[in-house]
Design an enzyme around this catalytic site. Structure first.
Site, PDB file in Angstrom:
ATOM      1  N   CYS A 102      50.713-141.026 -55.445  1.00 15.55           N
ATOM      2  CA  CYS A 102      51.357-139.507 -56.014  1.00 15.55           C
ATOM      3  C   CYS A 102      51.840-139.520 -57.317  1.00 15.55           C
ATOM      4  CB  CYS A 102      52.344-139.000 -54.831  1.00 15.55           C
ATOM      5  SG  CYS A 102      52.461-137.204 -54.897  1.00 15.55           S
ATOM      6  N   CYS A 151      54.622-137.301 -57.837  1.00 12.10           N
ATOM      7  CA  CYS A 151      55.993-136.517 -57.798  1.00 12.10           C
ATOM      8  C   CYS A 151      57.435-137.456 -58.288  1.00 12.10           C
ATOM      9  CB  CYS A 151      56.174-136.020 -56.593  1.00 12.10           C
ATOM     10  SG  CYS A 151      56.399-137.162 -55.053  1.00 12.10           S
ATOM     11  N   CYS A 196      53.604-133.179 -57.638  1.00  7.65           N
ATOM     12  CA  CYS A 196      52.812-134.241 -57.352  1.00  7.65           C
ATOM     13  C   CYS A 196      51.645-134.578 -58.213  1.00  7.65           C
ATOM     14  CB  CYS A 196      52.264-133.931 -55.738  1.00  7.65           C
ATOM     15  SG  CYS A 196      53.612-133.935 -54.876  1.00  7.65           S
ATOM     16  N   LYS A 211      48.753-132.923 -44.397  1.00  7.30           N
ATOM     17  CA  LYS A 211      50.268-132.888 -45.093  1.00  7.30           C
ATOM     18  C   LYS A 211      50.641-131.478 -45.202  1.00  7.30           C
ATOM     19  CE  LYS A 211      53.177-134.538 -48.594  1.00  7.30           C
ATOM     20  NZ  LYS A 211      53.277-135.661 -49.882  1.00  7.30           N
ATOM     21  N   ARG A 215      63.084-137.221 -50.786  1.00  9.01           N
ATOM     22  CA  ARG A 215      62.938-136.773 -51.923  1.00  9.01           C
ATOM     23  C   ARG A 215      64.242-137.066 -52.751  1.00  9.01           C
ATOM     24  NH1 ARG A 215      60.201-130.697 -51.361  1.00  9.01           N
ATOM     25  NH2 ARG A 215      58.259-131.361 -50.512  1.00  9.01           N
ATOM     26  N   ARG A 220      55.906-126.759 -52.801  1.00  6.59           N
ATOM     27  CA  ARG A 220      54.521-127.353 -53.023  1.00  6.59           C
ATOM     28  C   ARG A 220      53.641-126.492 -52.201  1.00  6.59           C
ATOM     29  NH1 ARG A 220      56.487-131.965 -55.229  1.00  6.59           N
ATOM     30  NH2 ARG A 220      58.088-133.554 -54.297  1.00  6.59           N
ATOM     31  N   LYS A 241      51.217-135.609 -41.198  1.00  2.00           N
ATOM     32  CA  LYS A 241      52.639-135.341 -41.666  1.00  2.00           C
ATOM     33  C   LYS A 241      53.171-134.352 -41.694  1.00  2.00           C
ATOM     34  CE  LYS A 241      54.768-136.868 -45.744  1.00  2.00           C
ATOM     35  NZ  LYS A 241      54.616-137.372 -47.219  1.00  2.00           N
ATOM     36  N   SER A 289      61.181-138.637 -43.128  1.00  2.00           N
ATOM     37  CA  SER A 289      62.694-139.002 -43.183  1.00  2.00           C
ATOM     38  C   SER A 289      63.369-137.879 -42.590  1.00  2.00           C
ATOM     39  CB  SER A 289      62.725-138.879 -44.771  1.00  2.00           C
ATOM     40  OG  SER A 289      62.428-137.778 -45.583  1.00  2.00           O
ATOM     41  N   TYR A 340      60.266-145.403 -40.164  1.00  2.00           N
ATOM     42  CA  TYR A 340      61.207-146.034 -40.754  1.00  2.00           C
ATOM     43  C   TYR A 340      61.945-147.119 -39.507  1.00  2.00           C
ATOM     44  CZ  TYR A 340      60.674-142.741 -44.301  1.00  2.00           C
ATOM     45  OH  TYR A 340      59.910-142.201 -45.643  1.00  2.00           O
TER      46      TYR A 340
HETATM   47  C1  PBG Z   1      55.164-137.762 -51.909  1.00  2.00           C
HETATM   48  C2  PBG Z   1      55.558-137.890 -50.620  1.00  2.00           C
HETATM   49  C3  PBG Z   1      56.539-137.337 -49.801  1.00  2.00           C
HETATM   50  C4  PBG Z   1      56.626-138.105 -48.743  1.00  2.00           C
HETATM   51  C5  PBG Z   1      55.609-138.961 -48.777  1.00  2.00           C
HETATM   52  N1  PBG Z   1      54.967-138.885 -49.920  1.00  2.00           N
HETATM   53  C6  PBG Z   1      57.316-136.108 -50.119  1.00  2.00           C
HETATM   54  C7  PBG Z   1      56.818-134.717 -50.554  1.00  2.00           C
HETATM   55  O1  PBG Z   1      55.845-134.494 -50.495  1.00  2.00           O
HETATM   56  O2  PBG Z   1      57.643-134.264 -51.237  1.00  2.00           O
HETATM   57  C8  PBG Z   1      57.794-137.635 -47.611  1.00  2.00           C
HETATM   58  C9  PBG Z   1      57.905-139.005 -46.798  1.00  2.00           C
HETATM   59  C10 PBG Z   1      59.418-138.779 -45.881  1.00  2.00           C
HETATM   60  O3  PBG Z   1      59.906-137.728 -45.892  1.00  2.00           O
HETATM   61  O4  PBG Z   1      59.645-139.655 -45.135  1.00  2.00           O
HETATM   62  N2  PBG Z   1      54.183-136.608 -52.190  1.00  2.00           N
END
Ligand code: PBG
Length: 332
Positions: free
Chosen positions: A119, A121, A129, A196, A206, A222, A253, A279, A318
């Site tokens: 990615c 980002c 991204c 996603k 983030r 996004r 996700k 997260s 995690y």
């Molecule tokens: C990057 C990405 C994100 C996550 C994984 N890859 C964040 C987003 O899309 O802003 C989130 C993972 C998490 O919150 O544990 N694009």
């Protein structure tokens, strides 16, 4: 002890932990887990991630020890997030990620399975991204796919076993698959973040990657590339498309809030499904357990059970390092 149960009762099979552990059709295994790991360029010492204090961003020096410890706890699959020191409008330097993958694979070889997030980002100054148009009002699909697929092949060359694009651009799986094949790397696996969603639950991540959309553009979310929580059909379409474009694993996700998506995908695809307990979902359990509302390990086990029931065969967590211990000691 005399048991007084009525004939026809279902409670006969729930009457004690031994019988419950025998008849439960679902059983978790720590082998199904992937641990996310973070490495930041020029970081002096590991730093804890805000709101998930037991998770640390590692330095290029400490990452090896970090993985060694995880292996001792029974984890040998990893999802790597490299965080570069410099952010640009159009990223052009992926050497830190390349060096990190080379270093990890040189040390561990095939004793671990290493997937790398693909990615932009954490590379872009605006936090999106992908690549933006000149006015910074939109994220450009084709330009983004071009860079993302080049990046993916670079990390495959570095030794990554799996490329995991999380950008949500259209047709990036095909572009990555084609370029891998052209580079004689067609055997590398792709784990696509297909379903996603544009979610509130990515906050701590983030913070860790300094990757929120910021004032560098006029686009502050996004939603033009991540999925809407109100549109399950697009999630199914994206997953079916990614499977046909050459993805080996399809990811959903966040995980717990989207168990319905996992379940409907399970009916439609034969590709393994991975659920990423993100997260914010993790932090929610932390806060509930700090306040004494839930027991941490049992709460995670309950989430994992729901993901497995829905049809996920892979769990990204995690707490992956705790999976072996918690599963072994769980009282069913
Ligand atoms: C990057 C990405 C994100 C996550 C994984 N890859 C964040 C987003 O899309 O802003 C989130 C993972 C998490 O919150 O544990 N694009």
């Amino acid at each position: 002890m005399e048991k007084k149960l009525y004939p026809g009762t279902l409670r006969r099979l729930r009457s004690n932990a031994v019988i419950r552990s025998l008849i439960n059709p679902l059983k978790l295994s720590h082998q199904s887990f992937i641990l996310p790991i973070f490495v930041e360029e020029n970081l002096q010492s590991p730093r804890p991630i805000q709101n998930m204090e037991s998770v640390f961003v590692q330095t290029i020096e400490t990452i090896i020890q970090r993985i060694e410890n995880a292996i001792l706890s029974g984890v040998n699959k990893f999802l790597l997030f490299p965080i570069p020191a410099v952010k640009k409008v159009i990223p052009d330097d992926f050497s830190f990620a390349f060096d990190t993958v080379v270093k990890i694979k040189a040390h561990f070889g095939d004793t671990i399975w290493l997937a790398t997030d693909i990615c932009l980002c954490s590379y872009t100054s605006h936090g999106h991204c992908g690549i933006m148009n000149h006015q910074k009002t939109e994220v450009l699909n084709q330009e983004s796919v071009e860079i993302l697929s080049t990046y993916a092949v670079l990390l495959a060359k570095a030794g990554a076993d799996c490329l995991a694009p999380s950008d949500m651009m259209d047709s990036r799986i095909k572009a990555i698959r084609d370029k891998l094949i052209n580079s004689n790397l067609g055997y590398k696996t792709i784990m696509s973040y297909s379903a996603k969603f544009s979610s509130q639950f990515y906050g701590p991540f983030r913070d860790a990657c300094h990757s929120s959309p910021n004032e560098g553009s006029t686009l502050h979310d996004r939603k033009s590339y991540q999925l809407s929580p109100f549109n399950p059909e697009q999630a199914l379409l994206a997953a079916l498309r990614d499977e046909s474009e050459g993805a080996d694993i399809i990811m959903v996700k966040p995980a717990g809030l989207y168990a319905d998506i996992i379940a409907s995908l399970k009916e439609r695809i034969l590709t393994p499904i991975a659920a990423y307990h993100v997260s914010g979902e993790y932090a929610a359990i932390e806060i509930l357990s700090e306040r004494g509302i839930v027991d941490r390990s049992k709460a995670h086990m309950e989430v994992w059970a729901s993901l497995q029931r829905s049809g996920a065969s892979i769990i990204i967590s995690y707490e992956a390092e705790k999976a072996k211990e918690w599963i072994e000691n769980y009282e069913y």
